[in-house]
Write an enzyme that holds these catalytic residues in place. Structure first.
Site, short mmCIF file in Angstrom:
data_model
loop_
_atom_site.label_atom_id
_atom_site.label_comp_id
_atom_site.label_asym_id
_atom_site.label_seq_id
_atom_site.Cartn_x
_atom_site.Cartn_y
_atom_site.Cartn_z
N HIS A 509 -9.15 1.26 -12.35
CA HIS A 509 -7.84 0.98 -11.61
C HIS A 509 -7.67 -0.51 -11.37
O HIS A 509 -6.41 -0.85 -11.92
CB HIS A 509 -7.97 1.51 -9.85
CG HIS A 509 -7.03 1.22 -9.01
ND1 HIS A 509 -5.96 2.23 -8.86
CD2 HIS A 509 -6.65 0.00 -8.56
CE1 HIS A 509 -5.14 1.66 -7.97
NE2 HIS A 509 -5.43 0.39 -7.85
N GLU A 510 -8.55 -1.34 -11.01
CA GLU A 510 -8.21 -2.69 -10.92
C GLU A 510 -7.97 -3.34 -12.19
O GLU A 510 -7.33 -4.36 -12.52
CB GLU A 510 -9.65 -3.27 -10.00
CG GLU A 510 -9.61 -3.04 -8.54
CD GLU A 510 -8.17 -3.15 -7.76
OE1 GLU A 510 -7.61 -4.03 -8.29
OE2 GLU A 510 -8.19 -2.45 -6.91
N HIS A 513 -4.77 -3.05 -13.12
CA HIS A 513 -3.79 -4.11 -12.71
C HIS A 513 -3.93 -5.43 -13.71
O HIS A 513 -3.17 -6.05 -14.06
CB HIS A 513 -4.40 -4.61 -11.53
CG HIS A 513 -3.70 -3.83 -10.25
ND1 HIS A 513 -2.41 -3.58 -10.07
CD2 HIS A 513 -4.44 -3.18 -9.20
CE1 HIS A 513 -2.37 -2.90 -8.88
NE2 HIS A 513 -3.36 -2.49 -8.62
#
Length: 732
Positions: A509-510, A513
């Site tokens: 997920h990160e 980003h």
């Protein structure tokens, strides 16, 4: 989660100043004459006065003492204000170049210094840094207000905006103008003098409260750790977990005992393993009761913050704070966001009731007569999960060595999709020894720097986030320098760092980003990369979680830390089969928190809240979920997202973007999967587009359609579907 330097302004999003490599032809108003204008700007004296000499202008963390940060940033604030004042007072008629582009070039000293400092506040705080952060918060809020409430500056922006139809602009120029104008109006440029004076006071106080609440939440989480007297009380934990608990207890002055910590969320993952019900209850209550009393209580500050937000909504004539806050979102109507979630509540409540009954039956099968309590839910869900799906979370963890997940899993995915490779560097100073740094290459060309800070420590706030040290910008000739920060439980001394499946999905997920920042390809820093709306910025990150469970990715990184054995396919299949199980808890806690956020920020601004926890209890009752058994992912006293990170009236974004990512990933599955061609399509339609286009257009560019909610409902088990999801969502 995406962490911005300042959620309140995009003016200071630019990171460094240098010659322009790619100038676009900028439009001016017709019939304008120019005069010479060379204003004086104070000269910076700190290490951030010039571009860092390090590779890609990485921050020189080793050159700044903790005690120096306040002076550095106060000087940067003064320079930023002088630069903006010079733009506002330019005697020449306003043009895109001498106004908006000039503003994009301004604030470089501030952005360089504050980008580095804000990461230290989040990831390596101490008393000196905390005091500096508290002192700077109102000054930064005042700086932002001085920019947006500058009448001469707004008149220049408005003149350009009012004449935009007659001006030749690129699509990105037009978007920049739209963003600036809307931001000025949102920040009070059209208010009268008296209202602006009050607004400045409100914003300054809210900034101070944000800093104070955040620091108290960090302290509250650390203080909530419980001491356990005997090893026998830790039955269910692995030897490594017990050794880590003993080491932590010793570090905090409890030799011979054991210490268990809470997480940033209400739920404490270790509860799913502890067979001792009394210990489960103790750690649960320590988690939900934190920040409600004593020196770490956030309740008075939250009460004040809600009142100030309501008063600000009144100044703008808005019916609620949510209406004021959501002006720039993909979903700009609070009623639409609330309806999107409340439509799911009946099916979700039924799922909770059904799952609670299953867990109560399992309790009684063990010969117990007690009623299911919130500290029992995850423990018995773990038992049922293992019995139904042969899924043991501690067994799964043995296959996920943190460094291997990153380098053999995430980096492999990035290579297959995007042609990226990574080379670790040892010549870049960092703010903590845990941090590693990588050069990012695409097809042999260096395109970015990536920092990775994975492990939990007392000096780091909870949760996980991505931020930029350097924002990409063609205008400024800059490549991105990005960082991912997580809170993975540290191992016992001498043991490898192992990740849970939730940790793994959060890593993907990160990194989603991070890719959003790495592939930024914009002229203007304010539109670059992750400088997007709250209910869009989480889409690329959640989208990349899907690749964590692809068999061809798993077999690269999911290897047993002792034997090197690849994770067995039956275990992978168990993860897949279990994807819909326990949605009453995993999805219920998110929806409860999202609707609680909207309850706080959709009230009549005339309402005065005198009892924070009483308001929360009444709100949860109105929401209609089983919050007595499945409390919200964050209770109000430690809901950092909505009191520091700018997710107020915005926590729904995780569910909204979950809808987007499930639908978008179905397009990937239907069109060849994880290929370089697909990666190019992802970059060219949304991942590399920043805020250069509307969010609706970017989604349609990728999938060829508007988003559909059905893939989300199928993935969450709320309607029948043909496929099962890979696992837990990485909601922060």
């Amino acid at each position: 989660m995406k962490s911005r330097l300042l959620a309140t302004t995009m003016i200071i999003a630019a990171t460094t100043a240098c010659a322009t490599p790619q100038e676009t032809e900028m439009a001016s108003l017709p019939g304008t004459a120019t005069v010479d204008y060379d204003p004086e700007i104070p000269e910076a004296t700190s290490i951030f006065a010039e571009l860092s000499p390090l590779y890609m202008h990485a921050p020189q963390f080793d050159q700044v003492e903790d005690s120096e940060w306040q002076g550095i940033i106060e000087e940067a604030i003064a320079i930023q204000l002088a630069e903006v004042e010079a733009i506002a007072n330019n005697p020449n008629p306003p043009t895109m170049e001498n106004t908006l582009v000039a503003m994009e070039r301004s604030g470089q000293v501030f952005s360089r210094s504050y980008g580095a400092f804000s990461q230290i506040v989040g990831a390596n705080i101490n008393d000196t840094i905390a005091a500096t952060d508290a002192a700077l918060a109102p000054q930064i809020a005042a700086m932002v207000d001085s920019i947006y409430l500058n009448p001469e500056l707004f008149n220049r922006v408005r003149t350009i905006y009012d004449n935009r139809a007659a001006m030749a602009m690129t699509p990105e120029d037009a978007m920049l103008l739209e963003v600036y104008y809307n931001n000025f109006v949102h920040r009070g440029a059209l208010l009268g003098d008296e209202a602006q004076t009050e607004l400045r006071s409100i914003n300054g106080r809210l900034s101070s409260l944000s800093s104070e609440i955040s620091q108290l939440i960090t302290r509250g989480q650390n203080d909530a750790a419980i001491v356990v007297e005997t090893r026998e009380e830790l039955e269910g934990l692995s030897d490594g977990q017990i050794a880590a608990a003993a080491a932590l207890a010793a570090d905090r002055g409890h030799d011979g005992h054991y210490m268990l910590t809470v997480s940033n969320t209400t739920g404490v993952p270790i509860i799913s393993q502890l067979s001792n019900r009394d210990v489960r209850e103790r750690i649960y209550r320590a988690s939900v009761d934190r920040n409600q009393s004593g020196e770490t209580s956030t309740l008075p500050m939250i009460q004040e913050a809600i009142g100030l937000r309501n008063r600000r909504a009144q100044l703008f004539g808005e019916p609620t704070h949510a209406n004021w806050q959501m002006y720039d979102r993909m979903v700009s109507d609070p009623a639409m966001a609330i309806g999107f979630m409340t439509d799911m509540v009946p099916a979700l409540r039924a799922t909770q009731e059904r799952e609670a009954a299953v867990l109560q039956d399992r309790i009684e099968q063990d010969g117990h007569s007690f009623q299911l309590a919130p500290w029992d839910w995850e423990y018995y869900a773990g038992i049922v999960r293992q019995e139904r799906y042969a899924l043991d979370n501690e067994e799964i963890k043995q296959y996920f060595v943190v460094d291997r997940v990153l380098e053999d899993g995430i980096f492999y995915m990035a290579g297959e999709l995007y042609g990226l490779t990574f080379e670790e560097r040892n010549d870049i100073p960092t703010y903590h020894p845990d941090v590693s740094v990588y050069t990012v290459f695409q097809d042999g060309e260096a395109i970015a720097l990536f920092y990775f800070d994975p492990m939990q420590r007392d000096s780091k706030r909870g949760g996980a986030w991505m931020s930029n040290f350097v924002e990409q910008s063609h205008l400024l000739g800059l490549r991105p320098v990005v960082t991912n920060t997580q809170n993975i439980a540290p191992p016992a001394p001498g043991e490898p760092a192992l990740a849970t499946w939730d940790d793994v999905t959060t890593m993907f997920h990160e990194f989603g980003h991070a890719l959003h920042g790495i592939f930024a390809d914009q002229q203007y820093p304010s539109l670059s990369g992750t400088n997007t709306a709250r209910d869009w910025v989480e889409f690329p990150s959640q989208f990349h979680e899907n690749f964590a469970a692809l068999p061809e990715v798993l077999q690269r990184y999911a290897r047993h830390h002792e034997t090197g054995e690849v994770i067995p396919m039956e275990l992978v299949e168990a993860i897949n089969r279990a994807g819909r199980f326990n949605q009453g808890h995993s999805f219920g806690e998110v929806i409860a928190a999202s609707l609680l956020d909207m309850e706080w920020h959709s009230m009549d601004p005339n309402t005065r809240v005198n009892d924070v926890m009483g308001f929360e209890a009444a709100a949860l009752d109105r929401i209609g979920l089983r919050s007595d058994l499945v409390p919200p992912r964050y209770k109000t006293p430690y809901f950092r997202h909505i009191f520091e990170h700018g997710y107020d009236a915005g926590y729904y974004a995780y569910t909204w973007t979950e809808m987007l990512h499930h639908d978008a990933y179905s397009y990937v599955e239907e069109n060849g999967g994880m290929t370089r061609e697909m990666g190019d399509h992802i970059v060219n339609t949304f991942l590399g587009q920043g805020h250069s286009k509307s969010y609706e257009q970017m989604f349609r560019d990728f999938t060829g359609r508007d988003p559909r909610v059905e893939p989300l409902l199928e993935a969450r088990g709320l309607i029948p579907g043909d496929t099962e999801p890979a696992g837990a969502e990485g909601v922060q």
